[in-house]
Motif scaffolding. Structure first.
Motif, PDB file in Angstrom:
ATOM      1  N   UNK A 267      35.778  31.225  38.219  1.00 29.52           N
ATOM      2  CA  UNK A 267      34.926  32.302  38.697  1.00 29.52           C
ATOM      3  C   UNK A 267      34.577  31.998  40.153  1.00 29.52           C
ATOM      4  N   UNK A 268      34.870  32.935  41.047  1.00 26.23           N
ATOM      5  CA  UNK A 268      34.569  32.746  42.465  1.00 26.23           C
ATOM      6  C   UNK A 268      33.762  33.913  43.019  1.00 26.23           C
ATOM      7  N   UNK A 269      33.493  34.913  42.209  1.00 26.56           N
ATOM      8  CA  UNK A 269      32.784  36.105  42.669  1.00 26.56           C
ATOM      9  C   UNK A 269      33.788  37.170  43.082  1.00 26.56           C
ATOM     10  N   UNK A 270      33.282  38.372  43.169  1.00 21.49           N
ATOM     11  CA  UNK A 270      34.172  39.504  43.394  1.00 21.49           C
ATOM     12  C   UNK A 270      34.777  39.519  44.794  1.00 21.49           C
ATOM     13  N   UNK A 271      33.986  39.228  45.821  1.00 19.73           N
ATOM     14  CA  UNK A 271      34.533  39.266  47.186  1.00 19.73           C
ATOM     15  C   UNK A 271      35.575  38.173  47.397  1.00 19.73           C
ATOM     16  N   UNK A 272      35.283  36.959  46.945  1.00 16.26           N
ATOM     17  CA  UNK A 272      36.247  35.862  47.097  1.00 16.26           C
ATOM     18  C   UNK A 272      37.505  36.112  46.266  1.00 16.26           C
ATOM     19  N   UNK A 273      37.308  36.684  45.094  1.00 16.22           N
ATOM     20  CA  UNK A 273      38.444  36.988  44.235  1.00 16.22           C
ATOM     21  C   UNK A 273      39.362  38.004  44.904  1.00 16.22           C
TER      22      UNK A 273
ATOM     23  N   UNK B  32      52.949  28.089  32.465  1.00 13.71           N
ATOM     24  CA  UNK B  32      51.967  29.007  33.038  1.00 13.71           C
ATOM     25  C   UNK B  32      50.647  28.909  32.285  1.00 13.71           C
ATOM     26  N   UNK B  33      50.714  28.914  30.966  1.00 16.20           N
ATOM     27  CA  UNK B  33      49.497  28.828  30.147  1.00 16.20           C
ATOM     28  C   UNK B  33      48.724  27.537  30.391  1.00 16.20           C
TER      29      UNK B  33
ATOM     30  N   UNK C 222      37.724  36.316  39.567  1.00 19.14           N
ATOM     31  CA  UNK C 222      38.287  34.976  39.399  1.00 19.14           C
ATOM     32  C   UNK C 222      39.412  34.760  40.400  1.00 19.14           C
ATOM     33  N   UNK C 223      39.582  33.489  40.819  1.00 14.84           N
ATOM     34  CA  UNK C 223      40.831  33.157  41.493  1.00 14.84           C
ATOM     35  C   UNK C 223      41.809  32.884  40.354  1.00 14.84           C
ATOM     36  N   UNK C 224      42.763  32.008  40.520  1.00 13.52           N
ATOM     37  CA  UNK C 224      43.723  31.785  39.438  1.00 13.52           C
ATOM     38  C   UNK C 224      43.061  31.192  38.194  1.00 13.52           C
TER      39      UNK C 224
ATOM     40  N   UNK D  17      45.168  44.025  42.861  1.00 14.26           N
ATOM     41  CA  UNK D  17      43.880  44.708  42.985  1.00 14.26           C
ATOM     42  C   UNK D  17      43.059  44.511  41.720  1.00 14.26           C
ATOM     43  N   UNK D  18      43.688  44.725  40.574  1.00 14.20           N
ATOM     44  CA  UNK D  18      42.984  44.570  39.292  1.00 14.20           C
ATOM     45  C   UNK D  18      42.463  43.155  39.114  1.00 14.20           C
ATOM     46  N   UNK D  19      43.300  42.162  39.424  1.00 15.20           N
ATOM     47  CA  UNK D  19      42.864  40.769  39.300  1.00 15.20           C
ATOM     48  C   UNK D  19      41.720  40.472  40.272  1.00 15.20           C
ATOM     49  N   UNK D  20      41.792  41.032  41.478  1.00 10.31           N
ATOM     50  CA  UNK D  20      40.716  40.854  42.454  1.00 10.31           C
ATOM     51  C   UNK D  20      39.397  41.427  41.975  1.00 10.31           C
ATOM     52  N   UNK D  21      39.441  42.483  41.193  1.00 11.70           N
ATOM     53  CA  UNK D  21      38.231  43.124  40.658  1.00 11.70           C
ATOM     54  C   UNK D  21      37.587  42.322  39.529  1.00 11.70           C
ATOM     55  N   UNK D  22      38.227  41.284  39.081  1.00 15.57           N
ATOM     56  CA  UNK D  22      37.717  40.525  37.936  1.00 15.57           C
ATOM     57  C   UNK D  22      36.859  39.328  38.325  1.00 15.57           C
TER      58      UNK D  22
END
Length: 144
Positions: free
Chosen positions: A132-138, A24-25, A127-129, A120-125
């Protein structure tokens, strides 16, 4: 420059957990990790696959878990009671250990969907996996 990883464990489940965490890392570089019998009886080695192949160990790898839905209370008790707990388990379990008991009971009683809260929390950050993709794309990525 290739960084070799070779670690030794006395417990097969712990070795498998460590290999899965390392995979995973290192998911950004798609590095595969394997578990095989170590040099001593009852000992298990964890290595990146390239290192294992360089050591001419190319067979008899133990399988890694796909997920942890098979866990029992005994499995969890073994992890929590391990004096040398793997750091990722220590971090994850530690978050629950310090949470107020009433909140834990509320989560169980009303079946709070922790996966949705985490997504939800990850979407607020933003990033995709990995990127950086921006908040809406994330948000779109994590709400799939």
């Amino acid at each position: 420059m290739k960084q070799s990883i070779l670690e030794s464990y006395d417990n097969l489940d712990k070795a498998r957990d460590r290999a899965l965490w390392l995979e995973f890392e290192h998911r950004n570089v798609n590095k595969q990790f394997v578990v095989f019998d170590g040099p001593e009886e009852g000992n298990y080695a964890v290595a990146d696959k390239q290192t294992a192949e360089e050591m001419e160990i190319t067979h008899q790898y133990y399988s890694l878990p796909e997920n942890y839905q098979h866990w029992t209370f005994g499995d969890l008790k073994g992890i929590v009671g391990d004096p040398e707990i793997l750091s990722h388990w220590e971090e994850i379990i530690g978050k629950f250990q310090v949470m107020e008991g009433e909140l834990l009971k509320f989560i169980l009683k009303y079946q709070i969907p922790l996966e949705k809260i985490i997504r939800h929390e990850l979407g607020c950050r933003g990033f995709d996996d990995n990127n950086w993709v921006g908040f809406q794309e994330s948000e779109k990525y994590w709400m799939k």
